[in-house]
Scaffold this active site. Structure first.
Site, PDB file in Angstrom:
ATOM      1  N   ARG A  11       0.800  -1.215   0.000  1.00 33.17           N
ATOM      2  CA  ARG A  11       0.000   0.000   0.000  1.00 33.17           C
ATOM      3  C   ARG A  11       0.840   1.276   0.000  1.00 33.17           C
ATOM      4  O   ARG A  11       0.309   2.382  -0.160  1.00 33.17           O
ATOM      5  CB  ARG A  11      -0.930   0.026   1.220  1.00 33.17           C
ATOM      6  CG  ARG A  11      -2.111   0.988   1.003  1.00 33.17           C
ATOM      7  CD  ARG A  11      -2.663   1.525   2.287  1.00 33.17           C
ATOM      8  NE  ARG A  11      -3.872   2.332   2.069  1.00 33.17           N
ATOM      9  CZ  ARG A  11      -4.359   3.176   2.939  1.00 33.17           C
ATOM     10  NH1 ARG A  11      -3.777   3.318   4.123  1.00 33.17           N
ATOM     11  NH2 ARG A  11      -5.435   3.876   2.686  1.00 33.17           N
ATOM     12  N   SER A  12       2.114   1.156   0.160  1.00 36.77           N
ATOM     13  CA  SER A  12       2.986   2.326   0.240  1.00 36.77           C
ATOM     14  C   SER A  12       3.349   2.841  -1.152  1.00 36.77           C
ATOM     15  O   SER A  12       3.993   2.132  -1.928  1.00 36.77           O
ATOM     16  CB  SER A  12       4.273   1.965   0.995  1.00 36.77           C
ATOM     17  OG  SER A  12       5.298   2.888   0.726  1.00 36.77           O
ATOM     18  N   PRO A  13       2.987   4.078  -1.495  1.00 34.13           N
ATOM     19  CA  PRO A  13       3.398   4.603  -2.798  1.00 34.13           C
ATOM     20  C   PRO A  13       4.909   4.718  -2.922  1.00 34.13           C
ATOM     21  O   PRO A  13       5.460   4.567  -4.012  1.00 34.13           O
ATOM     22  CB  PRO A  13       2.719   5.980  -2.853  1.00 34.13           C
ATOM     23  CG  PRO A  13       2.476   6.349  -1.425  1.00 34.13           C
ATOM     24  CD  PRO A  13       2.216   5.060  -0.715  1.00 34.13           C
ATOM     25  N   TYR A  14       5.585   4.952  -1.805  1.00 37.65           N
ATOM     26  CA  TYR A  14       7.037   5.064  -1.858  1.00 37.65           C
ATOM     27  C   TYR A  14       7.692   3.698  -2.081  1.00 37.65           C
ATOM     28  O   TYR A  14       8.765   3.609  -2.689  1.00 37.65           O
ATOM     29  CB  TYR A  14       7.558   5.725  -0.589  1.00 37.65           C
ATOM     30  CG  TYR A  14       7.067   7.143  -0.443  1.00 37.65           C
ATOM     31  CD1 TYR A  14       7.533   8.154  -1.284  1.00 37.65           C
ATOM     32  CD2 TYR A  14       6.110   7.475   0.507  1.00 37.65           C
ATOM     33  CE1 TYR A  14       7.070   9.451  -1.175  1.00 37.65           C
ATOM     34  CE2 TYR A  14       5.641   8.772   0.626  1.00 37.65           C
ATOM     35  CZ  TYR A  14       6.120   9.756  -0.219  1.00 37.65           C
ATOM     36  OH  TYR A  14       5.650  11.049  -0.118  1.00 37.65           O
ATOM     37  N   SER A  15       7.044   2.646  -1.603  1.00 42.42           N
ATOM     38  CA  SER A  15       7.531   1.301  -1.920  1.00 42.42           C
ATOM     39  C   SER A  15       7.420   1.053  -3.419  1.00 42.42           C
ATOM     40  O   SER A  15       8.317   0.458  -4.027  1.00 42.42           O
ATOM     41  CB  SER A  15       6.725   0.247  -1.148  1.00 42.42           C
ATOM     42  OG  SER A  15       7.051   0.253   0.227  1.00 42.42           O
TER      43      SER A  15
END
Length: 219
Positions: A11-15
């Site tokens: 769910r992490s956009p940075y991931s």
């Protein structure tokens, strides 16, 4: 051999912004890569968004598209959000079937040595606004990673307790160093955030760990 632990969230956009470079690092350097998916912050700390600072989400929604544009990556909001959450109040639902399924599939992919590849294929759908949650989309993502969705599902059903224990271990290991994602830990040295991947590469180069044969990644 040097070990690189990667703590990462669907769910992490940075991931998502980091995953292509993480795959490149795993295939370029003579390291043992251990991909360790963790549940989103909304599940690890269900009250975080209710008690957190009001500036958090608005800033993220401005920063993520900017970083994606800077990196030359497509972007879009998830359809649907992997987490069932009221964005106005920050309240997170008790049951999270979409993320539970993603985590199980991700851990099954890790067992088959394709965790990073599966994460790359799925996040490229989640964070570009493409359909991702139905069987057809997940089947396509699995195939892109060289996997079979039915086999992943069967593994996940047969190993529920083991998967739950692995998730718990991953999240415990993450908190040893940081609470956020993506988090890369090279032989105990943490690098937090997609904006620290250059520092990680600098460290790998300083240690002289670049492959001479092209190599392959591991999970």
């Amino acid at each position: 051999m040097a070990v690189l632990d990667i703590y990462w969230s669907f769910r992490s956009p940075y991931s998502y912004l980091a995953i292509d470079r993480l795959c490149h690092i795993a295939g370029t350097y003579d390291i043992e890569t251990k991909f360790r998916p963790v549940r989103p912050l909304a599940m690890r700390e269900p009250d975080f968004f209710e008690r957190g600072r009001k500036q958090f989400v608005p800033y993220l929604m401005r920063d993520f598209p900017r970083e994606a544009e800077r990196l030359g990556l497509p972007f879009g909001l998830p359809q649907p959000d992997p987490i069932d959450m009221d964005m106005a109040t920050g309240r997170v639902a008790a049951d999270q079937p979409l993320m539970d399924r993603l985590m199980a599939l991700g851990l099954a992919a890790c067992e088959k040595g394709k965790g990073l590849d599966f994460a790359k294929a799925v996040s490229a759908r989640v964070w570009t606004g493409k359909p991702w949650s139905d069987d057809a989309a997940l089947d396509a993502a699995a195939a892109q990673a060289g996997l079979d969705l039915a086999e992943l599902e069967a593994f996940a059903r047969a190993r529920k307790d083991e998967i739950a224990a692995t998730i718990e271990a991953n999240e415990t290991g993450q908190l040893t160093h940081h609470w956020g994602v993506p988090l890369m830990v090279l032989d105990g040295e943490p690098f937090f955030g997609q904006d620290r991947l250059d520092s990680l590469v600098w460290r790998l180069d300083k240690l002289g760990l670049k492959r001479v044969d092209g190599g392959t990644q591991s999970d």
